[in-house]
Design a protein around this motif. Structure first.
Motif, short mmCIF file in Angstrom:
data_model
loop_
_atom_site.label_atom_id
_atom_site.label_comp_id
_atom_site.label_asym_id
_atom_site.label_seq_id
_atom_site.Cartn_x
_atom_site.Cartn_y
_atom_site.Cartn_z
N PRO A 178 23.47 36.49 47.08
CA PRO A 178 24.10 36.77 45.78
C PRO A 178 25.57 36.33 45.72
O PRO A 178 26.18 36.02 46.74
N PHE A 179 26.06 36.31 44.52
CA PHE A 179 27.47 36.01 44.30
C PHE A 179 27.96 36.84 43.12
O PHE A 179 27.15 37.30 42.31
N LEU A 180 29.25 37.04 43.04
CA LEU A 180 29.81 37.82 41.95
C LEU A 180 31.08 37.15 41.47
O LEU A 180 31.74 36.45 42.24
N PRO A 181 31.43 37.35 40.22
CA PRO A 181 32.71 36.79 39.77
C PRO A 181 33.89 37.54 40.39
O PRO A 181 33.78 38.72 40.73
N LEU A 182 34.96 36.82 40.56
CA LEU A 182 36.19 37.41 41.11
C LEU A 182 37.15 37.64 39.95
O LEU A 182 37.38 36.75 39.13
N LEU A 183 37.71 38.84 39.89
CA LEU A 183 38.68 39.13 38.84
C LEU A 183 40.06 39.24 39.47
O LEU A 183 40.20 39.64 40.62
N LYS A 184 41.05 38.90 38.69
CA LYS A 184 42.39 39.06 39.20
C LYS A 184 43.26 39.62 38.10
O LYS A 184 43.19 39.18 36.95
N LYS A 185 44.06 40.59 38.45
CA LYS A 185 44.93 41.17 37.44
C LYS A 185 46.24 40.42 37.41
O LYS A 185 46.90 40.25 38.42
N GLN A 186 46.58 39.90 36.24
CA GLN A 186 47.89 39.26 36.07
C GLN A 186 48.81 40.26 35.40
O GLN A 186 48.42 41.41 35.16
N GLU A 187 49.97 39.81 35.03
CA GLU A 187 50.93 40.75 34.44
C GLU A 187 50.34 41.50 33.24
O GLU A 187 50.32 42.71 33.20
N GLY B 2 42.74 42.53 44.88
CA GLY B 2 43.71 43.61 44.74
C GLY B 2 42.98 44.91 44.52
O GLY B 2 41.83 45.07 44.92
N GLU B 3 43.64 45.84 43.86
CA GLU B 3 43.06 47.15 43.67
C GLU B 3 42.22 47.19 42.40
O GLU B 3 42.69 46.84 41.32
N ALA B 4 40.98 47.66 42.52
CA ALA B 4 40.16 47.78 41.32
C ALA B 4 40.70 48.87 40.41
O ALA B 4 40.69 48.75 39.19
N GLY B 5 41.18 49.95 41.01
CA GLY B 5 41.70 51.06 40.23
C GLY B 5 42.88 50.64 39.37
O GLY B 5 42.98 51.02 38.20
N GLU B 6 43.74 49.83 39.97
CA GLU B 6 44.91 49.35 39.22
C GLU B 6 44.47 48.56 37.99
O GLU B 6 45.02 48.72 36.91
#
Lengths: 507, 360, 371
Positions: B183-192, B132-136
């Motif tokens: 390389p690899f990076l963790p994935l973040l996800k914004k929940q409510e 999704g949006e990093a800014g959000e």
């Protein structure tokens, strides 16, 4: 430091003649009496009883008991015509007959009674009747210790030497005396143990004391300043102490002590910078505890000198170094401060110095109040008013506290002072500025000498043997040798094989 | 005397002009988290958060200032932000840098170059890809007590000690520049109301090419490094069991020549089983054996699936290539890359369940 | 401290002498300088992860060179100026000694500007080198004016302070990948040797023995300390190199300009982060003896050749260092100076066996004449 020597020599050679001239102003006894008569307390009168003679003495310096009970009664009871008769009859020890005007003057000035008879105009009899007003030997106040001996030096040289001699009943304990000070003619004694102290050290000290050209010596600190190898250094190059036990143990290590009449402090030399951080308490505690306390003291000194400069450096230039958890605390405490860190630090440090000076100048009881009132009230008010941050207040207070942990007062003063260059360095180039200041001081310490011996020993020159009693203190059975620094004639303190003899189980 | 005057003059000169331009720490805007999204017309949309520290009384509540700008490049973002900020910007404490998945798939090479060049940046900072949006993600505050940067940083850091493999900027650069690894990076996800780590994104050079969900992360970490934390659950008989890793060790072995290499990955795990959901048995050695076997089978299957995926995408996050390079003197990168999809990799898992908790 | 007999110069008064053990600190602190902050890159460019072999070879070479230097000094019984005079006569010998002086000057100057460069890159991009350099040179002057004993002290302190910094290597090892350390030699001998040459350059500093040898009390005993120092230096470099191998991947290391400083970046304590600032500040202690000893050596040679007072020479050299400081800027220039001084050092090292050979020959010729 070589300049110092050369200058000192030139001066002394120039001013010697003038010194002699001044003593020749009144070169006969009558003239001397005439000069003295200007003072109201100088008494001179002629006895016209059985013995006819003239008595002269300074009322305020003489013990009237001796005068009345021994001298006057003897003179009135007997027919005495010559000085020699008097010398035999008067029941006072160490009576001298002399012609030497210098001796006469010197003795009369310190409280001797002068007797003259008409037959021997030139010769006089000198009866010691010195009345010494002196403080009682009391508890050390500057270098207080919880355990251990509680005697401190007083202002009388004889008492001080007595305090040392009674701890060192040795025929080898040598005491050389000289008078220093053109006007004060203060008695100064060099004390050392012959055979243990290095003769070079003794000679250097004697030489330097002889070369002193000064009008007054009211305290031993005059001597420290004048005979220091580098008098521009903030570091004291002679250790001063008010504890006779410390002097004694220093003498046994092979050092030379200087005692000054009228000063309750003895100076010992050669000394090292490390020694200033050792307390006499350290020797009264088990070695591991003593070591721990010494390390704490060392840490306290480093903290005291470096904490505020680091605060300036980090806050001004290197905020990356502040961990995120600390960041909130520091930034929020500083958020309303109108000054840059450097100004804040300097203002607060100066405030602490003010408190310290005020506390030191005031009588003890008021001094304490000032400390508490000043510290708490001004501190809280300054933080509330938003003039300083409370983080800095804590740091400054801690560093002030830490600077009090030094057992020797003189080095405490040095520590108070040397942090200011560090603060300026920190403002100039952050941590690198601090580093540069540090290098300068280390270089300075390496250059420094105490009576011609390296002051930064045992770090440089690195002497592992002397490290045993420096930042750490090893047990006594590990310290069977005297410090290498002293270059002593007898390096062995005790028989190390006997000290460390191992016994088997159940033997 | 003249010397002294000269000296004083010099000192004052140094004092007056020697000072570096400086800002005290409270006067700078310290960026702690930055996020990058794709903007319009090939531009980058950067979002940063600047924590606003209040007076000491209200230290507890954290407020942040969010700034969003459109710019042409990463350094341009910094420049644009300076236009909007009332105080000078400092990037030295940047702790987390986020990239939207779109952007990661397009390629991060230009950003990585900036990251590895700037001496001000910490090597311990975290990079992450946002679904999704990093800014959000940055802009929605999560808790009263913590700033977003602290929250996200803490999130990644804690999980790095658990199921997720370590992934600081340095680790990323290590694999990015290194030969025979990716390389690899963790994935973040914004929940409510919160942010979660949802998996791992794999990169080939600067481009994100694949990802795994968080359920497979434990297996990946197990293949990648030694660690002594983390949990993994597994359906077992009629219920499920949860295993608590207390020491996992991985060992690579290379066999064969460079023309026909084969790998053996040996994993040995010591674990505790603390939860046996829906199982109505008391633990005994036989049960432990069964459980061990179930886990071994599960891990083998999972690991082989992962490796298959890596081969398909031609990525090497395990660093087998760099391992081969240190073991074979005739290592040749192009040859290796040719062989990689058909590489024979044998995963062996050895599992030991040591404890069942304090209640039996 | 300038009462040393100028014409002879070999009988130094005892109080200016240092005990043999200090040769360890003198040699070691001179060898470890700014070079160690970023030498890894140059080695890895040449020999990859096999560069550790090169370090060992370089260490071996230096032991041989050190042996030659001692041979030379024991035979010549004095410093390089004296030996040059014996072998080449007054004029040529003097000229060659002045070449050494130029080399020492160059070495000190290189260290100075490289350190300022490091500060500019890592800490203060806007540092005015003319003011910083001024204060730094004042400091150097203060130390050098204290004479050789003070410089020795600074060397000692620098080695002692360097020790805890070495302990920081623990952090990158912890964060690194130990699996990559595996003794497989994949580079051929010429590559490894060229990396050896490169590492000899960062090991430079032995040559100063040629000038401070008369200041050592019982110089024969100092030989083992000097060898020990070279060994220790080799180990420090080896450990630094291995740590960077663990911490960086090979290709990454080729792009990292200051490998050791970058590795400090991850050092973290609860009260302090980003250790590179502290590290660079502490590195001042390591750098200063380099500059001081360099300057001292450089000024002592003209003093011995021309009988000029060293006091004035030091001031002149300091000013000489100071003037170009403001003009030298930018990585390319500084890199070029570094390469140049490295080359010069390489030739100096090549020159030592030649000088030894010439010395032996001239001794033989002289003996025959005497017969």
């Amino acid at each position: 430091m070589w300049k110092w020597k050369r200058k000192g020599k030139q001066k002394s050679s120039k001013q010697q003649p003038s010194n002699q001239q001044s003593t020749k102003q009144s070169d006969t006894i009558p003239k001397f009496i005439q000069v003295m008569s200007n003072s109201e307390d100088f008494v001179t009168y002629t006895l016209s009883g059985r013995t006819k003679c003239t008595i002269s003495y300074i009322k305020t310096m003489c013990d009237s008991k001796i005068l009345n009970r021994s001298v006057l009664t003897t003179l009135n009871d007997n027919h005495l015509h010559t000085l020699h008769d008097m010398q035999e009859k008067i029941p006072v020890e160490d009576i001298q007959i002399t012609k030497d005007l210098d001796v006469i003057k010197e003795k009369v000035m310190v409280g001797y009674i002068m007797l003259q008879v008409r037959d021997a105009k030139e010769e006089v009899l000198l009866i010691p009747a010195v009345s010494l007003e002196a403080r009682e030997v009391s508890v050390p106040e500057v270098e207080f210790s919880v355990v251990g001996p509680k005697e401190a030096f007083v202002e009388t040289l004889n008492t001080n030497i007595n305090l040392i001699r009674k701890r060192l009943p040795l025929p080898q304990l040598n005491i050389k005396e000289m008078n220093i000070g053109k006007v004060t003619k203060t008695r100064v004694a060099i004390v050392y143990i012959d055979g243990i102290a290095n003769q070079d050290n003794v000679d250097t000290v004697t030489q330097r004391l002889e070369d002193i050209e000064i009008d007054q010596v009211t305290d031993s600190s005059f001597i420290t300043q004048v005979i220091a190898d580098n008098s521009n250094s903030p570091f004291p190059q002679l250790l001063d102490t008010e504890r006779p036990d410390r002097v004694t143990s220093n003498l046994i290590e092979g050092k030379v002590a200087i005692l000054v009449d009228g000063s309750p402090h003895a100076l010992t030399c050669p000394t090292t910078v490390v020694e200033f951080f050792g307390a006499s308490d350290d020797y009264f505690l088990p070695w591991h505890l003593a070591t721990a306390f010494r390390l704490i003291r060392l840490f306290a000194v480093i903290f005291s000198v470096l904490s505020t400069p680091l605060y300036v450096a980090v806050l001004t230039y290197h905020h990356e170094m502040i961990p995120a958890e600390l960041m909130a605390t520091i930034v929020s405490s500083r958020s309303d401060i109108p000054f840059p860190p450097i100004l804040e630090v300097i203002v607060l440090e100066l405030t602490i110095e003010l408190l310290r000076e005020a506390g030191a100048r005031l009588p003890t009881k008021i001094g304490q109040t000032i400390g508490i009132v000043g510290g708490i009230v001004i501190g809280t008010a300054a933080v509330d008013a938003g003039l300083t941050s409370n983080v800095l207040l804590i740091i400054v207070a801690l560093s002030a506290l830490a600077s009090f942990t030094t057992p020797v007062y003189q080095i405490g003063n040095t520590i108070r002072l040397i942090r200011f260059p560090f603060i300026i360095g920190a403002q100039l180039w952050g941590l690198i500025g601090i580093s540069m200041c540090m290098v300068f001081y280390i270089g300075h310490l390496i250059k420094l000498q105490s009576i011609g011996r390296p002051f930064f020993e045992p770090l440089y020159p690195l002497r592992l043997k002397d490290l045993k009693d420096s930042f750490i203190r090893l047990p006594f059975n590990k310290q069977t040798e005297r410090p290498v620094l002293m270059r002593t004639g007898d390096p062995q303190r005790m028989n190390s094989s006997r000290v460390n003899a191992k016994r088997d189980i159940d033997e | 005397m003249r010397n002294k005057c000269l000296f004083i003059f010099m000192i004052s000169l140094v004092l007056l002009s020697g000072c570096m331009p400086n800002q005290s720490v409270e006067e700078v805007a310290i960026i702690q988290i930055a996020g990058y999204d794709l903007g319009e017309d090939e531009r980058i949309r950067g979002t940063v958060s600047i924590p606003q520290y209040g007076k000491s009384e209200d230290k507890a509540s954290a407020t942040e200032l969010y700034l969003t700008v459109d710019a042409d490049s990463v350094k341009d973002v910094e420049k644009e932000i300076k236009k909007q900020s009332s105080s000078p910007i400092s990037t030295g404490k940047l702790a987390v840098s986020l990239y939207s998945r779109e952007m990661a798939e397009k390629g991060l090479s230009s950003i990585i170059d900036v990251l590895s060049r700037d001496p001000r940046l910490s090597r311990n900072m975290y990079l992450a890809v946002v679904e999704g949006e990093a800014g959000e993600l940055i802009k929605s505050g999560y808790t009263q007590e913590e700033t977003t940067s602290k929250n996200v940083q803490g999130l990644i850091e804690t999980n790095n000690h658990h199921n997720f493999p370590t992934s600081s900027l340095h680790d990323f650069l290590y694999a990015y520049y290194g030969q025979g690894m990716n390389p690899f990076l963790p994935l973040l996800k914004k929940q409510e109301t919160f942010v979660e780590l949802s998996g791992i994104a794999f990169f080939k050079k600067g481009k994100m090419v694949s990802m795994i969900p968080d359920s497979k992360v434990f297996t990946f970490k197990m293949l990648k490094e030694n660690f002594s934390a983390g949990m993994q659950d597994l359906p077992f008989r009629e219920g499920s069991i949860m295993m608590d890793n207390i020491g996992s060790q991985v060992n690579y072995k290379m066999k064969g020549t460079m023309d026909n290499p084969s790998f053996e990955i040996n994993i040995s795990i010591k674990a505790e089983v603390n939860e046996m959901l829906g199982l109505d048995v008391t633990p005994n050695p036989q049960l432990a054996n069964e459980m061990e076997k179930a886990f071994v089978d599960y891990f083998k299957k999972e690991a082989n699936e992962l490796i298959k995926m890596f081969k398909e995408k031609e990525i090497d996050p395990l660093g087998l290539g760099s391992f081969a390079k240190t073991r074979r003197r005739d290592f040749d990168l192009t040859k290796w890359e040719e062989h990689y999809p058909e590489l024979d990799i044998d995963v062996k898992v050895d599992m030991e369940i040591t404890e069942y908790g304090i209640f039996s | 401290m300038n009462k040393i007999n100028n014409s002879q110069g070999l009988q130094i008064p005892e109080k200016y002498l240092v005990t043999p053990a200090y040769v360890f600190f003198l040699v070691n602190s001179m060898q470890v300088g700014v070079g160690i902050l970023g030498f890894e890159k140059y080695l890895v460019e040449k020999a990859g992860f096999d560069a550790w072999v090169s370090i060992l070879i370089a260490g071996g070479i230096l032991h041989v060179v050190l042996w030659m230097i001692y041979r030379l000094l024991q035979k010549g019984g004095g410093d390089i100026v004296h030996i040059h005079k014996l072998v080449f006569g007054k004029y040529i010998g003097g000229f060659l000694s002045l070449l050494f002086c130029a080399y020492f000057t160059l070495l000190a100057f290189t260290v100075l500007i490289t350190f300022i460069e490091v500060i500019k890159v890592w800490v203060f991009p806007g540092l005015q080198s003319w003011i910083f350099g001024f204060v730094l040179l004042l400091l150097v002057y203060y130390l050098v004016s204290g004479g050789f004993r003070v410089i020795t002290g600074v060397c000692l302190i620098s080695v002692l302070i360097g020790l805890p910094i070495l302990l920081l290597k623990f952090f990158p090892v912890q964060a690194g990948h130990t699996m990559t350390i595996y003794p497989v030699l994949s580079h051929d001998i010429t590559e490894i040797l060229s990396a050896s040459k490169q590492s000899v350059l960062s090991f430079l500093g032995l040559e100063f023995l040629l000038i401070y040898y008369p200041f050592i009390k019982n110089p024969k005993k100092s030989k083992k300390w000097a060898h020990f120092a070279v060994f220790y230096t080799t180990m420090i470099y080896l450990i630094s190199l291995l740590v960077t191998f663990v911490y960086y991947s090979e290709e990454q290391l080729k792009q990292v300009v200051w490998g050791t400083i970058s590795a400090w970046k991850i050092v973290e304590f609860p009260f302090i982060e980003r250790f590179e600032f502290v590290g660079i500040a502490m590195w001042l202690y390591v750098v200063l003896p380099n500059i001081c000893l360099g300057l001292w050596g450089a000024t002592r040679i003209p003093k011995r050749v021309f009988n000029i007072k060293q006091k004035y020479l030091v001031i002149i050299f300091c000013i000489g260092f100071y003037i170009p400081l403001g003009f030298i800027e930018g990585r390319p220039v500084i890199d070029a100076i570094n390469t140049f001084s490295g080359q010069a050092g390489f030739y100096i090292i090549l020159y030592i066996p030649v000088l030894l050979a010439l010395k032996i020959i001239s001794d033989k010729v002289r003996k025959r004449h005497e017969k």
